[in-house]
Design an enzyme around this catalytic site. Structure first.
Site: not given
Ligand code: PRP
Length: 176
Positions: A43, A98-99, A102, A130, A151, A158, A164
């Site tokens: 991400g 990080e993106d 959450d 968030k 979302f 994604d 993405r």
């Molecule tokens: C997403 C995002 C963070 C994480 C945040 O990754 O990139 O790493 O979720 O969520 P959290 O705070 O609830 O842990 P994802 O596992 O969707 O993989 P991706 O980066 O490949 O999209």
């Protein structure tokens, strides 16, 4: 606008402007320190690519892949390393890129893993935060935007590996 997107939350220009500001802030804070950026795949790759070009001090970049989400929109709560860093971060000034933060589970896990490797310092730069969705207590040091509890997709984020490449961040329409 792609038909599955309900609203654009952060437009391309707004993101570019904020990423430039983050890069400038990091450049000021890390002057003379040659930080080690750790981009969390997949991400954060779009954000990291732009952030790198907004940082004016020398730095290195390495990649780590972790996964906590399956094909759906809710976190499974299980974090695992899929790809580890190539280089040691011992004694380095690490900035995790990080993106989105959450529930915080991914970041909490990553910080725990990285702290064990004895970096000189360890900070986090997240494009989106968030805080209302936190399940574990963890905070980013640099935050691009406070995101609503929707979302989000685009700019690296994604849904089931899609969207993405959108240049903006949008909220996905609720599933029919
Ligand atoms: C997403 C995002 C963070 C994480 C945040 O990754 O990139 O790493 O979720 O969520 P959290 O705070 O609830 O842990 P994802 O596992 O969707 O993989 P991706 O980066 O490949 O999209």
């Amino acid at each position: 606008m792609t038909s599955n997107i309900e609203t654009v939350l952060f437009a391309e220009q707004e993101i570019a402007c904020r990423v430039r500001e983050l890069g400038q802030q990091i450049s000021r804070d890390y002057d003379g320190l040659r930080p080690a950026l750790v981009c969390v795949l997949q991400g954060a790759v779009v954000f990291a690519a732009d952030l790198m070009r907004a940082i004016s001090v020398p730095f290195t970049v390495d990649f780590m892949a972790v996964s906590s989400y399956g094909e759906g929109t809710a976190s499974s709560g299980v974090v695992r390393i899929i790809k580890d860093l190539d280089e040691s971060v011992q004694g380095r000034h690490v900035i995790v890129v990080e993106d989105i933060v959450d529930s915080g589970r991914t970041l909490e896990y990553l910080l725990r893993v990285l702290r064990q490797r004895n970096p000189e310092s360890l900070k986090v730069c997240a494009l989106l935060d968030k805080p209302e969705c936190r399940v574990v207590e963890v905070a980013a040091d640099y935050v691009g935007f406070h995101a609503p509890d929707a979302f989000l997709v685009g700019y690296g984020l994604d849904y089931a590996q899609e969207y993405r490449g959108l240049p903006y961040l949008g909220a996905l329409k609720p599933r029919q």
